[in-house]
Design a protein around this motif. Structure first.
Motif, PDB file in Angstrom:
ATOM      1  N   ALA A  17      32.979  38.494  28.776  1.00  0.00           N
ATOM      2  CA  ALA A  17      31.574  38.538  29.185  1.00  0.00           C
ATOM      3  C   ALA A  17      31.263  37.411  30.166  1.00  0.00           C
ATOM      4  O   ALA A  17      30.545  37.604  31.153  1.00  0.00           O
ATOM      5  N   VAL A  18      31.824  36.226  29.895  1.00  0.00           N
ATOM      6  CA  VAL A  18      31.613  35.089  30.806  1.00  0.00           C
ATOM      7  C   VAL A  18      32.272  35.372  32.150  1.00  0.00           C
ATOM      8  O   VAL A  18      31.685  35.139  33.208  1.00  0.00           O
ATOM      9  N   LYS A  19      33.466  35.895  32.120  1.00  0.00           N
ATOM     10  CA  LYS A  19      34.166  36.213  33.376  1.00  0.00           C
ATOM     11  C   LYS A  19      33.427  37.291  34.167  1.00  0.00           C
ATOM     12  O   LYS A  19      33.530  37.352  35.388  1.00  0.00           O
ATOM     13  N   ALA A  20      32.649  38.106  33.458  1.00  0.00           N
ATOM     14  CA  ALA A  20      31.871  39.165  34.112  1.00  0.00           C
ATOM     15  C   ALA A  20      30.508  38.665  34.594  1.00  0.00           C
ATOM     16  O   ALA A  20      29.758  39.421  35.216  1.00  0.00           O
ATOM     17  N   GLY A  21      30.175  37.398  34.288  1.00  0.00           N
ATOM     18  CA  GLY A  21      28.935  36.848  34.819  1.00  0.00           C
ATOM     19  C   GLY A  21      28.005  36.185  33.830  1.00  0.00           C
ATOM     20  O   GLY A  21      27.033  35.548  34.233  1.00  0.00           O
ATOM     21  N   ALA A  22      28.239  36.333  32.533  1.00  0.00           N
ATOM     22  CA  ALA A  22      27.391  35.658  31.544  1.00  0.00           C
ATOM     23  C   ALA A  22      27.561  34.147  31.688  1.00  0.00           C
ATOM     24  O   ALA A  22      28.672  33.667  31.926  1.00  0.00           O
ATOM     25  N   ARG A  23      26.482  33.399  31.558  1.00  0.00           N
ATOM     26  CA  ARG A  23      26.544  31.967  31.776  1.00  0.00           C
ATOM     27  C   ARG A  23      26.087  31.129  30.582  1.00  0.00           C
ATOM     28  O   ARG A  23      26.217  29.907  30.597  1.00  0.00           O
ATOM     29  N   ASP A  24      25.516  31.763  29.579  1.00  0.00           N
ATOM     30  CA  ASP A  24      25.088  31.002  28.402  1.00  0.00           C
ATOM     31  C   ASP A  24      25.014  31.954  27.206  1.00  0.00           C
ATOM     32  O   ASP A  24      25.262  33.151  27.334  1.00  0.00           O
ATOM     33  N   ILE A  25      24.673  31.403  26.056  1.00  0.00           N
ATOM     34  CA  ILE A  25      24.676  32.202  24.831  1.00  0.00           C
ATOM     35  C   ILE A  25      23.688  33.367  24.931  1.00  0.00           C
ATOM     36  O   ILE A  25      23.967  34.464  24.433  1.00  0.00           O
ATOM     37  N   GLU A  26      22.582  33.158  25.590  1.00  0.00           N
ATOM     38  CA  GLU A  26      21.604  34.236  25.726  1.00  0.00           C
ATOM     39  C   GLU A  26      22.169  35.403  26.541  1.00  0.00           C
ATOM     40  O   GLU A  26      21.957  36.565  26.204  1.00  0.00           O
ATOM     41  N   ASP A  27      22.892  35.067  27.607  1.00  0.00           N
ATOM     42  CA  ASP A  27      23.522  36.118  28.417  1.00  0.00           C
ATOM     43  C   ASP A  27      24.524  36.909  27.574  1.00  0.00           C
ATOM     44  O   ASP A  27      24.580  38.140  27.643  1.00  0.00           O
ATOM     45  N   VAL A  28      25.317  36.190  26.783  1.00  0.00           N
ATOM     46  CA  VAL A  28      26.343  36.862  25.977  1.00  0.00           C
ATOM     47  C   VAL A  28      25.689  37.685  24.859  1.00  0.00           C
ATOM     48  O   VAL A  28      26.148  38.777  24.531  1.00  0.00           O
ATOM     49  N   GLN A  29      24.600  37.173  24.321  1.00  0.00           N
ATOM     50  CA  GLN A  29      23.886  37.928  23.283  1.00  0.00           C
ATOM     51  C   GLN A  29      23.376  39.266  23.826  1.00  0.00           C
ATOM     52  O   GLN A  29      23.364  40.262  23.110  1.00  0.00           O
ATOM     53  N   GLU A  30      22.964  39.273  25.066  1.00  0.00           N
ATOM     54  CA  GLU A  30      22.438  40.516  25.651  1.00  0.00           C
ATOM     55  C   GLU A  30      23.484  41.618  25.691  1.00  0.00           C
ATOM     56  O   GLU A  30      23.163  42.784  25.497  1.00  0.00           O
ATOM     57  N   VAL A  31      24.726  41.243  25.904  1.00  0.00           N
ATOM     58  CA  VAL A  31      25.763  42.277  26.026  1.00  0.00           C
ATOM     59  C   VAL A  31      26.560  42.488  24.752  1.00  0.00           C
ATOM     60  O   VAL A  31      27.103  43.568  24.540  1.00  0.00           O
ATOM     61  N   LEU A  32      26.663  41.457  23.895  1.00  0.00           N
ATOM     62  CA  LEU A  32      27.528  41.576  22.718  1.00  0.00           C
ATOM     63  C   LEU A  32      26.807  41.403  21.389  1.00  0.00           C
ATOM     64  O   LEU A  32      27.417  41.629  20.337  1.00  0.00           O
ATOM     65  N   MET A  33      25.572  40.952  21.415  1.00  0.00           N
ATOM     66  CA  MET A  33      24.803  40.706  20.178  1.00  0.00           C
ATOM     67  C   MET A  33      25.402  39.579  19.323  1.00  0.00           C
ATOM     68  O   MET A  33      25.081  39.464  18.141  1.00  0.00           O
ATOM     69  N   VAL A  34      26.272  38.769  19.932  1.00  0.00           N
ATOM     70  CA  VAL A  34      26.869  37.672  19.175  1.00  0.00           C
ATOM     71  C   VAL A  34      25.775  36.712  18.699  1.00  0.00           C
ATOM     72  O   VAL A  34      24.799  36.460  19.401  1.00  0.00           O
ATOM     73  N   SER A  35      25.913  36.227  17.481  1.00  0.00           N
ATOM     74  CA  SER A  35      25.003  35.241  16.896  1.00  0.00           C
ATOM     75  C   SER A  35      23.549  35.721  16.843  1.00  0.00           C
ATOM     76  O   SER A  35      22.623  34.949  17.048  1.00  0.00           O
ATOM     77  N   THR A  36      23.359  36.984  16.557  1.00  0.00           N
ATOM     78  CA  THR A  36      21.990  37.503  16.429  1.00  0.00           C
ATOM     79  C   THR A  36      21.659  37.874  14.983  1.00  0.00           C
ATOM     80  O   THR A  36      20.583  38.398  14.720  1.00  0.00           O
ATOM     81  N   ALA A  37      22.559  37.565  14.063  1.00  0.00           N
ATOM     82  CA  ALA A  37      22.274  37.847  12.648  1.00  0.00           C
ATOM     83  C   ALA A  37      22.196  36.523  11.890  1.00  0.00           C
ATOM     84  O   ALA A  37      21.182  35.855  11.959  1.00  0.00           O
ATOM     85  N   CYS A  38      23.250  36.105  11.214  1.00  0.00           N
ATOM     86  CA  CYS A  38      23.191  34.882  10.395  1.00  0.00           C
ATOM     87  C   CYS A  38      23.230  33.609  11.240  1.00  0.00           C
ATOM     88  O   CYS A  38      22.758  32.563  10.809  1.00  0.00           O
ATOM     89  N   GLY A  39      23.833  33.661  12.429  1.00  0.00           N
ATOM     90  CA  GLY A  39      23.881  32.510  13.323  1.00  0.00           C
ATOM     91  C   GLY A  39      25.018  31.542  13.071  1.00  0.00           C
ATOM     92  O   GLY A  39      25.173  30.563  13.795  1.00  0.00           O
ATOM     93  N   THR A  40      25.826  31.797  12.065  1.00  0.00           N
ATOM     94  CA  THR A  40      26.929  30.895  11.727  1.00  0.00           C
ATOM     95  C   THR A  40      27.907  30.722  12.886  1.00  0.00           C
ATOM     96  O   THR A  40      28.509  29.670  13.044  1.00  0.00           O
ATOM     97  N   CYS A  41      28.049  31.724  13.703  1.00  0.00           N
ATOM     98  CA  CYS A  41      29.039  31.731  14.779  1.00  0.00           C
ATOM     99  C   CYS A  41      28.564  31.073  16.066  1.00  0.00           C
ATOM    100  O   CYS A  41      29.325  30.958  17.016  1.00  0.00           O
ATOM    101  N   ARG A  42      27.325  30.657  16.128  1.00  0.00           N
ATOM    102  CA  ARG A  42      26.746  30.212  17.397  1.00  0.00           C
ATOM    103  C   ARG A  42      27.537  29.078  18.054  1.00  0.00           C
ATOM    104  O   ARG A  42      27.833  29.138  19.250  1.00  0.00           O
ATOM    105  N   GLN A  43      27.858  28.028  17.300  1.00  0.00           N
ATOM    106  CA  GLN A  43      28.566  26.889  17.909  1.00  0.00           C
ATOM    107  C   GLN A  43      29.926  27.307  18.443  1.00  0.00           C
ATOM    108  O   GLN A  43      30.328  26.876  19.527  1.00  0.00           O
ATOM    109  N   THR A  44      30.637  28.139  17.713  1.00  0.00           N
ATOM    110  CA  THR A  44      31.946  28.590  18.166  1.00  0.00           C
ATOM    111  C   THR A  44      31.793  29.444  19.421  1.00  0.00           C
ATOM    112  O   THR A  44      32.545  29.282  20.389  1.00  0.00           O
TER     113      THR A  44
END
Ligand code: FES
Length: 76
Positions: A17-44
């Motif tokens: 996702a970063v190689k495709a243009g995402a630049r921060d956690i918000e960008d990655v969340q838009e395409v992958l939904m990462v860290s949108t539930a419990c949030g435990t994974c955010r720092q990683t």
């Protein structure tokens, strides 16, 4: 490896996702939904984003966007 168990997101997907243009956690969340539930994974996830930005910055002709720099600083 899975980084976000809640949404089944891997480190590879985040890096892609970063190689495709995402630049921060918000960008990655838009395409992958990462860290949108419990949030435990955010720092990683943020560390993977920062690491991938560093890797891709080498050879880049344009400077990093301010959000990307903030992600790098925050993850350090
Ligand atoms: S492990 Fe990523 S939101 Fe829960």
């Amino acid at each position: 490896m899975f980084v976000c168990i809640c949404n089944a997101v891997s480190d590879q997907q985040i890096a892609e996702a970063v190689k495709a243009g995402a630049r921060d956690i918000e960008d990655v969340q838009e395409v992958l939904m990462v860290s949108t539930a419990c949030g435990t994974c955010r720092q990683t996830a943020e560390a993977i984003i920062a690491n991938t930005l560093l890797e891709t910055a080498v050879g880049r002709s344009q400077p990093l966007h301010a959000n990307a720099i903030a992600t790098l600083v925050y993850a350090a």
